[in-house]
Design a protein around this motif. Structure first.
Motif, PDB file in Angstrom:
ATOM      1  N   GLY A 112     -42.984  -6.562  -7.475  1.00 13.63           N
ATOM      2  CA  GLY A 112     -43.934  -5.385  -7.111  1.00 13.63           C
ATOM      3  C   GLY A 112     -44.180  -6.878  -5.329  1.00 13.63           C
ATOM      4  O   GLY A 112     -45.132  -5.903  -3.940  1.00 13.63           O
ATOM      5  N   ARG A 113     -43.918  -7.369  -5.133  1.00 13.51           N
ATOM      6  CA  ARG A 113     -44.337  -8.028  -4.088  1.00 13.51           C
ATOM      7  C   ARG A 113     -43.677  -7.726  -2.497  1.00 13.51           C
ATOM      8  O   ARG A 113     -43.490  -7.348  -1.332  1.00 13.51           O
ATOM      9  CB  ARG A 113     -44.254  -9.602  -3.741  1.00 13.51           C
ATOM     10  CG  ARG A 113     -45.402 -10.684  -3.811  1.00 13.51           C
ATOM     11  CD  ARG A 113     -45.258 -12.379  -4.302  1.00 13.51           C
ATOM     12  NE  ARG A 113     -44.422 -12.119  -5.605  1.00 13.51           N
ATOM     13  CZ  ARG A 113     -44.749 -13.656  -6.022  1.00 13.51           C
ATOM     14  NH1 ARG A 113     -44.952 -14.107  -5.621  1.00 13.51           N
ATOM     15  NH2 ARG A 113     -43.952 -13.737  -7.025  1.00 13.51           N
ATOM     16  N   ILE A 114     -42.137  -7.443  -2.967  1.00 16.21           N
ATOM     17  CA  ILE A 114     -40.709  -7.321  -1.732  1.00 16.21           C
ATOM     18  C   ILE A 114     -41.354  -5.210  -1.290  1.00 16.21           C
ATOM     19  O   ILE A 114     -41.183  -5.595  -0.306  1.00 16.21           O
ATOM     20  CB  ILE A 114     -39.708  -7.076  -2.484  1.00 16.21           C
ATOM     21  CG1 ILE A 114     -38.974  -8.585  -2.782  1.00 16.21           C
ATOM     22  CG2 ILE A 114     -38.785  -6.799  -1.863  1.00 16.21           C
ATOM     23  CD1 ILE A 114     -38.439  -9.221  -1.588  1.00 16.21           C
ATOM     24  N   PHE A 115     -41.943  -4.468  -2.636  1.00 11.14           N
ATOM     25  CA  PHE A 115     -42.254  -3.678  -2.187  1.00 11.14           C
ATOM     26  C   PHE A 115     -43.376  -3.688  -1.409  1.00 11.14           C
ATOM     27  O   PHE A 115     -42.911  -2.252  -0.530  1.00 11.14           O
ATOM     28  CB  PHE A 115     -42.098  -2.476  -3.283  1.00 11.14           C
ATOM     29  CG  PHE A 115     -40.770  -2.005  -3.683  1.00 11.14           C
ATOM     30  CD1 PHE A 115     -40.829  -0.983  -3.132  1.00 11.14           C
ATOM     31  CD2 PHE A 115     -40.576  -2.304  -5.201  1.00 11.14           C
ATOM     32  CE1 PHE A 115     -39.334  -0.198  -3.831  1.00 11.14           C
ATOM     33  CE2 PHE A 115     -39.052  -2.469  -5.178  1.00 11.14           C
ATOM     34  CZ  PHE A 115     -38.708  -0.969  -5.020  1.00 11.14           C
ATOM     35  N   SER A 116     -44.177  -3.946  -1.619  1.00  9.47           N
ATOM     36  CA  SER A 116     -45.795  -4.362  -0.693  1.00  9.47           C
ATOM     37  C   SER A 116     -45.462  -4.590   0.702  1.00  9.47           C
ATOM     38  O   SER A 116     -46.037  -4.347   1.626  1.00  9.47           O
ATOM     39  CB  SER A 116     -46.166  -4.937  -1.772  1.00  9.47           C
ATOM     40  OG  SER A 116     -45.938  -6.186  -1.522  1.00  9.47           O
ATOM     41  N   TYR A 117     -44.521  -5.434   0.752  1.00  3.96           N
ATOM     42  CA  TYR A 117     -44.075  -6.369   2.071  1.00  3.96           C
ATOM     43  C   TYR A 117     -43.584  -4.631   2.989  1.00  3.96           C
ATOM     44  O   TYR A 117     -43.767  -4.521   4.087  1.00  3.96           O
ATOM     45  CB  TYR A 117     -42.694  -7.063   2.164  1.00  3.96           C
ATOM     46  CG  TYR A 117     -43.563  -8.235   1.567  1.00  3.96           C
ATOM     47  CD1 TYR A 117     -44.599  -8.628   1.755  1.00  3.96           C
ATOM     48  CD2 TYR A 117     -42.542  -9.230   0.856  1.00  3.96           C
ATOM     49  CE1 TYR A 117     -45.347 -10.515   1.443  1.00  3.96           C
ATOM     50  CE2 TYR A 117     -43.009 -10.499   0.466  1.00  3.96           C
ATOM     51  CZ  TYR A 117     -44.258 -11.128   0.687  1.00  3.96           C
ATOM     52  OH  TYR A 117     -44.843 -12.465  -0.260  1.00  3.96           O
ATOM     53  N   ASN A 118     -42.200  -4.490   2.488  1.00  5.64           N
ATOM     54  CA  ASN A 118     -41.735  -3.160   2.889  1.00  5.64           C
ATOM     55  C   ASN A 118     -43.402  -1.852   3.263  1.00  5.64           C
ATOM     56  O   ASN A 118     -43.241  -1.234   4.114  1.00  5.64           O
ATOM     57  CB  ASN A 118     -40.917  -1.963   1.997  1.00  5.64           C
ATOM     58  CG  ASN A 118     -39.632  -1.055   2.572  1.00  5.64           C
ATOM     59  OD1 ASN A 118     -39.633  -1.732   3.696  1.00  5.64           O
ATOM     60  ND2 ASN A 118     -40.364  -0.072   1.916  1.00  5.64           N
ATOM     61  N   GLN A 119     -43.900  -1.877   1.978  1.00  4.38           N
ATOM     62  CA  GLN A 119     -44.947  -1.012   2.615  1.00  4.38           C
ATOM     63  C   GLN A 119     -45.522  -1.275   3.791  1.00  4.38           C
ATOM     64  O   GLN A 119     -46.200  -0.781   5.090  1.00  4.38           O
ATOM     65  CB  GLN A 119     -46.235  -0.722   1.539  1.00  4.38           C
ATOM     66  CG  GLN A 119     -47.325  -0.081   1.521  1.00  4.38           C
ATOM     67  CD  GLN A 119     -47.685   0.583   0.594  1.00  4.38           C
ATOM     68  OE1 GLN A 119     -49.003  -0.130   0.065  1.00  4.38           O
ATOM     69  NE2 GLN A 119     -48.215   1.703  -0.017  1.00  4.38           N
ATOM     70  N   SER A 120     -46.096  -2.455   3.971  1.00  9.08           N
ATOM     71  CA  SER A 120     -46.430  -3.141   5.089  1.00  9.08           C
ATOM     72  C   SER A 120     -46.156  -2.192   6.488  1.00  9.08           C
ATOM     73  O   SER A 120     -46.473  -2.291   7.779  1.00  9.08           O
ATOM     74  CB  SER A 120     -46.680  -4.714   4.828  1.00  9.08           C
ATOM     75  OG  SER A 120     -47.918  -4.374   3.633  1.00  9.08           O
ATOM     76  N   PHE A 121     -44.398  -3.312   6.582  1.00  9.14           N
ATOM     77  CA  PHE A 121     -43.680  -2.380   7.295  1.00  9.14           C
ATOM     78  C   PHE A 121     -43.667  -0.664   8.125  1.00  9.14           C
ATOM     79  O   PHE A 121     -43.676  -0.381   8.687  1.00  9.14           O
ATOM     80  CB  PHE A 121     -42.643  -2.852   7.561  1.00  9.14           C
ATOM     81  CG  PHE A 121     -42.399  -4.142   7.959  1.00  9.14           C
ATOM     82  CD1 PHE A 121     -41.718  -4.649   8.939  1.00  9.14           C
ATOM     83  CD2 PHE A 121     -42.072  -5.353   6.729  1.00  9.14           C
ATOM     84  CE1 PHE A 121     -41.188  -6.081   9.597  1.00  9.14           C
ATOM     85  CE2 PHE A 121     -42.469  -6.564   7.303  1.00  9.14           C
ATOM     86  CZ  PHE A 121     -41.760  -6.986   8.159  1.00  9.14           C
ATOM     87  N   GLN A 122     -43.668  -0.326   6.442  1.00  8.10           N
ATOM     88  CA  GLN A 122     -44.385   1.518   6.634  1.00  8.10           C
ATOM     89  C   GLN A 122     -45.265   1.896   7.557  1.00  8.10           C
ATOM     90  O   GLN A 122     -45.142   2.745   8.318  1.00  8.10           O
ATOM     91  CB  GLN A 122     -44.208   1.837   5.479  1.00  8.10           C
ATOM     92  CG  GLN A 122     -43.898   3.670   5.202  1.00  8.10           C
ATOM     93  CD  GLN A 122     -43.835   4.368   4.292  1.00  8.10           C
ATOM     94  OE1 GLN A 122     -43.227   3.247   2.770  1.00  8.10           O
ATOM     95  NE2 GLN A 122     -43.565   5.026   3.920  1.00  8.10           N
TER      96      GLN A 122
END
Length: 409
Positions: free
Chosen positions: A348-358
């Motif tokens: 969950g945290r990994i994909f949310s970090y990725n969404q921040s970069f997106q």
């Protein structure tokens, strides 16, 4: 933590994938259905000069992504603690209410506040990716995440068309009400049809900060590299958005049907991505996801340079269609690499970090395009974007080196 990489899968994953595909489709549509006529809607909320209208349109559109970049890690940590399904419900219900309220605003300041709140209630797509990533068999993760990506892409593709039809037939405000209603339906579908056998992470895992999370990853450089890659992909794709219709107008010599032709040209990459993403995902599961990603970046580099030198709109349209195939080989493969090499406890945290970069890429791209076009003209945007893609190619090659070395043994 690395033992969780072999965790058994959830037998409900196929049904979850179907429901979440529809949910991502509606979220993609919810984000895109109102953006094309946002400036026109703002113009109805007061008496603005052209410069004021441009200012408020930029603030209104970018505000959602700025907030999204800030809050996504918070929601990601909560997803790892409380479950991804709960985050899906939060995002769909929150967005349905916020977007519907946008149809009731009486001034642009109220609209900006609601757009900021829309960013707060983001996270449906990232949590859908995380849920599928943690429940699907590893050998099918590329195909599943590629399929899920087509939901967002097709929703984003069809959103402006539906929004234009609704706005033309009724009004701008009705478009917000209908979009809010559709997202409310997604909320109920998620309640009754999405299942998650969530096991809360331990107190020790809950206290892990980002540094400790990366220390426990099998390929920390790869995961961090994919975050930056996501930012560059989004910036590259969005850099041409501010000037695409103007470039089409120039190629048509200010002819008729500029709006229709621009819409078709803008939609072509999405059509190709919709077709190709599941195919590339399946191929990546067989030959290596990172190989598909690198191939997609090389293909994008080849395609962006000639777009600066096209002589007519048909040449541009063909190249934009091919860009969609390169897109299908990039962002879904990034999601798949994150899924394959991130323990379930922190997905969950990994994909949310990725969404921040997106989200940061969504903000940076249009700014780059606007700045470059003002100094180097429309062709300069495609050339500067090709430089971005070249940087991305070098970056990905470096950050997947360890993985490629291990897989070659």
């Amino acid at each position: 933590m690395s033992e969780s990489l072999t965790q058994s899968y959830d037998p409900n994953w196929r049904r979850n994938l179907k429901v979440l595909w529809f949910g991502c489709f509606m979220v993609g549509m919810g984000f895109s259905i109102i953006v094309p006529f946002m400036s026109l809607y703002i113009d109805t909320l007061g008496n603005f000069s052209q410069s004021q209208l441009s200012f408020w349109s930029g603030i209104t559109i970018s505000s959602t992504f700025l907030v999204m970049a800030l809050v996504s890690p918070i929601w990601g940590k909560l997803a790892d603690t409380k479950g991804r399904r709960l985050m899906l419900l939060r995002a769909s219900l929150g967005m349905s209410i916020i977007i519907a309220l946008m149809g009731l605003v009486s001034n642009v300041q109220q609209l900006v506040i609601l757009r900021l709140l829309q960013g707060v209630f983001s996270g449906y797509v990232s949590n859908a990716n995380a849920l599928i990533a943690t429940t699907v068999p590893k050998e099918k993760s590329g195909q599943a995440l590629g399929t899920l990506t087509t939901g967002v892409v097709s929703g984003t593709l069809l959103g402006p068309l539906f929004g234009g039809v609704i706005a033309q037939a009724f009004s701008y405000r009705v478009t917000f009400f209908i979009t809010g209603t559709l997202l409310f339906i997604v909320f109920f579908l998620t309640i009754f049809l999405v299942k998650e056998d969530f096991k809360p992470i331990s107190q020790e895992q809950r206290k892990l900060n980002i540094r400790k999370i990366f220390q426990n990853l099998p390929y920390p450089k790869l995961i961090l590299g994919m975050f930056v890659t996501t930012l560059i992909i989004q910036a590259s794709n969005n850099s041409v958005n501010p000037i695409l219709s103007l470039y089409v107008k120039q190629l048509l010599n200010n002819g008729s049907a500029v709006a229709i032709v621009s819409g078709v040209v803008a939609a072509l990459p999405g059509v190709a991505t919709l077709i190709a993403a599941p195919l590339f995902g399946r191929l990546g599961d067989k030959i290596g996801t990172q190989k598909i990603l690198i191939g997609g970046i090389i293909f994008a580099l080849i395609l962006y340079i000639p777009q600066a030198f096209v002589q007519n709109v048909w040449q541009l349209g063909l190249l934009r269609l091919l860009v969609g195939f390169s897109d299908a080989a990039m962002l879904p493969q990034v999601q798949t690499l994150l899924a394959k090499y991130s323990p379930h406890e922190v997905s969950g945290r990994i994909f949310s970090y990725n969404q921040s970069f997106q989200a940061m890429g969504n903000v940076a791209g249009p700014l780059i395009g606007s700045f470059v076009s003002s100094s180097l003209g429309y062709p300069g945007v495609f050339l500067s974007t090709s430089l971005l893609v070249l940087v991305n190619l070098i970056w990905v090659t470096i950050n997947t080196r360890e993985l490629r070395h291990d897989q070659s043994k």
